[in-house]
Design an enzyme around this catalytic site. Structure first.
Site, PDB file in Angstrom:
ATOM      1  N   ILE A 289       4.996   7.880  -2.371  1.00 36.80           N
ATOM      2  CA  ILE A 289       3.721   8.314  -2.930  1.00 36.80           C
ATOM      3  C   ILE A 289       3.397   7.398  -4.094  1.00 36.80           C
ATOM      4  O   ILE A 289       4.183   7.275  -5.039  1.00 36.80           O
ATOM      5  CB  ILE A 289       3.785   9.776  -3.400  1.00 36.80           C
ATOM      6  CG1 ILE A 289       4.107  10.696  -2.223  1.00 36.80           C
ATOM      7  CG2 ILE A 289       2.464  10.186  -4.052  1.00 36.80           C
ATOM      8  CD1 ILE A 289       4.279  12.151  -2.621  1.00 36.80           C
ATOM      9  N   CYS A 290       2.252   6.759  -4.027  1.00 39.45           N
ATOM     10  CA  CYS A 290       1.857   5.797  -5.053  1.00 39.45           C
ATOM     11  C   CYS A 290       0.988   6.520  -6.080  1.00 39.45           C
ATOM     12  O   CYS A 290      -0.183   6.797  -5.823  1.00 39.45           O
ATOM     13  CB  CYS A 290       1.099   4.639  -4.400  1.00 39.45           C
ATOM     14  SG  CYS A 290       1.103   3.135  -5.361  1.00 39.45           S
ATOM     15  N   LEU A 291       1.574   6.822  -7.230  1.00 40.47           N
ATOM     16  CA  LEU A 291       0.871   7.601  -8.238  1.00 40.47           C
ATOM     17  C   LEU A 291       1.440   7.230  -9.604  1.00 40.47           C
ATOM     18  O   LEU A 291       2.657   7.181  -9.793  1.00 40.47           O
ATOM     19  CB  LEU A 291       1.066   9.102  -7.972  1.00 40.47           C
ATOM     20  CG  LEU A 291       0.076  10.082  -8.591  1.00 40.47           C
ATOM     21  CD1 LEU A 291      -1.319   9.890  -8.023  1.00 40.47           C
ATOM     22  CD2 LEU A 291       0.544  11.514  -8.362  1.00 40.47           C
TER      23      LEU A 291
END
Length: 951
Positions: free
Chosen positions: A796-798
């Site tokens: 998850i790119c956050l």
């Protein structure tokens, strides 16, 4: 008149002065160029007066030009300028063979460049004076050389007339190799990264001395290598130490002269690939003069062409490269004598001047500068029509990364894979074929299938979880034709090529001649029969050969996708550098400093009881409640009703997250008797929890903070609607979250599951996460990620999770950030209406005309992909990884009569979309779909009705 869109490397001119050319450096839509602090430590940047100081200051910080502005590099100056696009005129656009283009950014149809034809304007050599006494032959760089202020000027009658309308096919670049050239050395192909030259300078006393390139200075102070014809300055000490070709050192001779020869003495090379089957070790990264002058070394020349034509080939679609034309490129005529006969007429006898070698110590000074050019291109469109257009009437296709885009001649196959008999772990598609034509507007393609072709995939995906390795393939002539949806086929990138790709021949002809490389070639044609035409441009005798796909391996992609690294050659700025100030000059002068006029954002912090806190308390993590024992989890309430979409979010959540979450809407997920939105499950976590095998942490600090996180999550007033959380009696550091996609987004009603782990270093380190991305349904279509931030391998790119470098202050903060903030961010900032703009850097493109169609197509694919998630959850809730613990939630959400009946709502939504998608409206990816998407969507509807009938 509509302003033409601009792109980096375009040649433009100010409308107020069309003679002053410039090169486009940055636009708001080219996100690859949006590096912070443009021009820092290099050229100054001038601000046009119509651009506000605050907008200019933001640009100097983030590197993103304001909307409707462009950053240009002036040709006759060392500065760059930021000005409105309305003040510049597009002069020429450099397009290369193999580029994918459109007629406008809003068009659906794309085409591939087959040929380019460039007409150049050339500046001949001039008589240049130094300090009004010495005269040289040479070419001064662009600029204003006033005799009263400059040591140099053109004498006596100014510059000779510019030679116009010269085809670039008649020209060649003077110096070789240069940076970015492809080179061949023995059994290897590489790319030149840097070169070291020696230059020979002819002085005013007719003596010639050789010195290192870096010992010379350009007359305008510019950096970079020298070319033949340049005027070079140096120091007398360099002349004394130089190697004298003619004459000897004279202290009375000014250290200024004409560069008459350039010799490469060293080249830094990045080696890319070696000949198929070769056992040769990789050459050294630095080649010196003996290697560069050996017969084993050659620069790959794309302009070489076969001397004889193959009668079996159709040459109307074969590409023939010319030199890469750029402003101020130094060139020669391939045949100067022939050019003089062709262009010099009685009325213009010296249009192309010819300098006699005998007058210049035997050196050939017949060189020219390209000062302007115009380009026409031949384009083959997706429907196979071929047209000739001006390059400025076309735009680059920014949607070529679309998983479901296709072009004629590409290898494609059906989505459904089946085991290969007798080969364990190997799968192959049911059908393999060649794309013959594409109706891009309707997302349909005409494919000719080939029963004799096959593609074998390994069952094991690579580390990214997106590309399955191809272990074998054979492509043969296609037989029968069919119209199919683009969402029902896949064009595997490893097998497909474009014009301009450099390939290695798997079974090359043998050659004992030094430097002969018949094992290397360039793709110059891609017929529709499963073959391609390769030009063996590194062989001693150039020829075109026809090959099947398995007979060549791509070594260098023409679109640069094989390259890695920072294209701007600069690392991230230190934090101290971020504080550098800039100031403004109202007269439009160079800007060296700037002071922000924005008010400082004052952060306000509260504890969990809503009482205000000092910043020092926050930073020391002294935000414990007085009744800390209330955080124990054994007193969890027996039943909770899911909150509405207007539920409050933690005060430490960013403003953007709060605003985004407050706008979320769902169908009513609050009927009485529904499952708990938060629950602690008995026993151990399920084995399919991604972090089930991670060690538990027993430290008191970790346990205290973990309990706080759970206290926030179990509060009925905090969780937004559509969020369900499960944790485990034995492992409160593990959580599983189900998010229901909000309405009016492509994710509407679809379930998304994320596993969380609070690691031992939590909260100093952020939570760890894993997204359960379920495989695509071949019967539905749609490939790839369900969101730019959600990867198929679970990443998850956050910024809150530390997996993306967001803006300052957006990352995880041990004192202020919470797991609830992460969850709300996923729901409010990831599962959004237009997920296309979630791609890194794309937020600057919101609302731009060029991204409306790509965004709609992306949403269309996501709409289908999300329906696949819904079908997976309903069909195999007990067997699908990630759903353990949510069986009751899924059944209640989609099937039970007392639930919100999301299955019925989804069926109704799909029916309405199909009804509206009658071809009368442009697809928007949400309420209206293309014909190709509807082909898949009808199968979705059929499957949903089957699930409803089963009850």
């Amino acid at each position: 008149m509509e302003t033409r869109p601009l792109y980096p490397d375009d040649i433009v001119a100010r409308k107020s002065d069309l003679m002053q050319l410039a090169v486009v450096e940055r636009t708001v839509e080219d996100i690859d160029s949006h590096t912070p602090y443009p021009g820092q430590g290099q050229e100054p940047i001038i601000r046009d007066r119509s651009i506000s100081q605050s907008a200019f200051g933001r640009f100097l910080r983030d590197g993103i030009p304001p909307k409707d502005t462009v950053l240009i590099r002036l040709r006759d100056d060392t500065s760059m300028e930021l000005l409105p696009t309305s003040k510049v005129k597009l002069i020429d656009r450099s397009l290369l063979i193999g580029d994918i283009v459109k007629r406008s950014s809003s068009d659906a149809v794309s085409g591939v460049i087959l040929q380019t034809s460039t007409k150049c304007s050339l500046q001949p050599m001039c008589d240049v004076t130094f300090q009004g006494t010495q005269t040289f032959k040479g070419i001064l760089p662009p600029g204003k050389y006033n005799p009263t202020t400059s040591q140099f000027c053109v004498y006596p009658n100014g510059k000779p007339d510019i030679v116009t309308e010269i085809p670039s096919s008649e020209l060649r670049v003077t110096d070789s190799p240069t940076e970015e050239d492809l080179v061949v050395y023995k059994d290897w192909i590489g790319r030149v990264e840097a070169i070291t030259n020696n230059i020979q300078i002819r002085l005013s006393d007719n003596c010639v001395v050789e010195i290192p390139d870096e010992s010379g200075e350009h007359v305008d102070g510019a950096l970079g290598t020298f070319a033949i014809g340049d005027i070079a300055k140096t120091k007398k000490g360099n002349l004394r130490r130089g190697h004298w070709i003619f004459g000897q050192y004279n202290a009375n001779t000014p250290p200024v002269g004409t560069v008459v020869s350039v010799r490469t003495v060293e080249a830094e090379i990045s080696w890319l690939q070696k000949r198929v089957g070769s056992l040769a070790d990789e050459p050294p990264s630095s080649l010196e003069r003996p290697e560069l002058e050996s017969p084993d070394f050659q620069v790959y020349d794309r302009t070489r062409r076969p001397t004889q034509r193959d009668s079996n080939l159709s040459y109307n679609t074969i590409s023939n490269s010319e030199i890469d034309v750029k402003l101020d490129t130094r060139v020669r005529f391939k045949d100067l004598t022939g050019a003089c006969l062709k262009y010099n007429t009685p009325s213009h006898p010296n249009r192309i001047p010819k300098l006699d070698r005998m007058d210049n110590l035997g050196y050939d000074l017949n060189v020219f500068d390209i000062v302007a050019f115009s380009t026409e291109v031949v384009v083959q469109w997706q429907d196979l029509t071929i047209t000739t257009d001006r390059s400025i009437d076309l735009v680059p296709d920014g949607n070529i990364d679309d998983e479901h885009a296709a072009w004629p001649s590409e290898i494609t196959h059906s989505l459904n894979l089946q085991p290969v008999l007798g080969m364990d772990g190997i799968e192959q598609p049911e059908k393999v074929g060649i794309v013959h034509a594409v109706n891009a507007a309707e997302r349909m393609a005409t494919v000719k299938w080939s029963p004799d072709s096959y593609i074998h995939y390994s069952g094991d995906a690579d580390d990214e979880g997106e590309i399955r390795p191809i272990v074998a393939h054979a492509i043969r002539t296609p037989v029968f034709e069919e119209e199919v949806s683009l969402y029902d086929i896949e064009a595997p990138a490893p097998l497909n090529v474009r014009r301009g790709d450099i390939v290695l021949i798997t079974k090359p002809a043998t050659s004992s001649q030094p430097g002969d490389a018949p094992w290397l070639g360039e793709i110059v044609d891609t017929p529709l029969d499963g073959t391609f035409v390769v030009r063996l441009g590194a062989a001693s005798e150039v020829r075109d050969v026809v090959m099947f796909r398995e007979e060549a391996v791509v070594a260098v992609r023409s679109d640069g996708t094989d390259d890695l690294g920072d294209p701007w050659g600069q690392n991230e700025m230190d934090e101290d550098e971020e504080d550098e100030e800039f100031s403004d000059d109202d007269e439009g002068e160079s800007i060296d400093e700037w002071e922000s006029g924005d008010e400082e954002m004052i952060a306000r912090y509260e504890d969990e009881n809503g009482d205000p806190m000092d910043e020092e308390e926050v930073e020391n993590e002294e935000w414990e409640s007085a009744d800390e024992e209330d955080a124990e989890m054994q007193d969890a309430p027996e039943h909770q009703t899911p909150p509405t979409s207007q539920s409050a979010t933690p005060t430490d959540t960013s403003d953007r997250t709060v605003n985004q979450a407050s706008q979320l809407t769902h169908l009513n997920l609050q009927p009485a008797g529904g499952p708990l939105s938060y629950s602690v499950l008995d026993g151990d976590p399920p084995s399919d929890h991604h972090f089930a095998n991670e060690p538990a942490t027993t430290s008191s600090n970790h346990m205290r903070r973990t309990q706080k996180e759970h206290k926030i999550l179990r509060n009925p007033s905090t969780l937004p609607q559509g969020v369900y959380i499960r944790t485990y009696e034995t492992r409160l550091d593990l959580l599983r979250v189900l998010l229901v996609g909000p309405t009016e987004t492509p994710y509407e009603n679809a379930p998304f599951v994320v596993d969380f782990y609070l690691p031992p270093a939590f909260p100093t380190e952020p939570p760890q996460s894993f997204f359960h991305s379920w495989p695509a349904h071949a019967s539905i279509g749609a490939l790839g990620r369900v969101n730019p931030n959600l990867y198929e391998d679970g990443k998850i790119c956050l910024s809150l999770l530390g997996t993306w470098e967001g803006n300052k202050g957006e990352g995880w903060n041990a004192a202020r950030s919470t797991l609830l903030q992460v969850i709300v961010s996923l729901l409010g900032l990831v599962l959004v209406r237009e997920p296309y703009y979630n791609e890194a850097g794309y937020e600057a493109l919101v609302g731009t005309e060029s991204t409306k169609r790509p965004s709609a197509l992306y949403s269309e694919r996501i709409f289908l992909r999300a329906k696949g998630f819904l079908i997976t959850a309903i069909t195999s809730v007990n067997d699908t990884a990630g759903l353990k613990g949510f069986e009751d939630v899924v059944n209640w959400l989609y099937r039970r009569a007392d639930g919100p009946k999301l299955l019925d709502a989804t069926i109704k939504n799909v029916e309405e979309v199909l009804q509206r998608s009658d071809g009368s409206s442009e697809p928007n990816g949400l309420t209206v779909m293309s014909k190709g998407a509807c082909v898949s969507l009808k199968r979705v509807l059929e499957r949903l009705n089957e699930l409803k009938a089963k009850g």
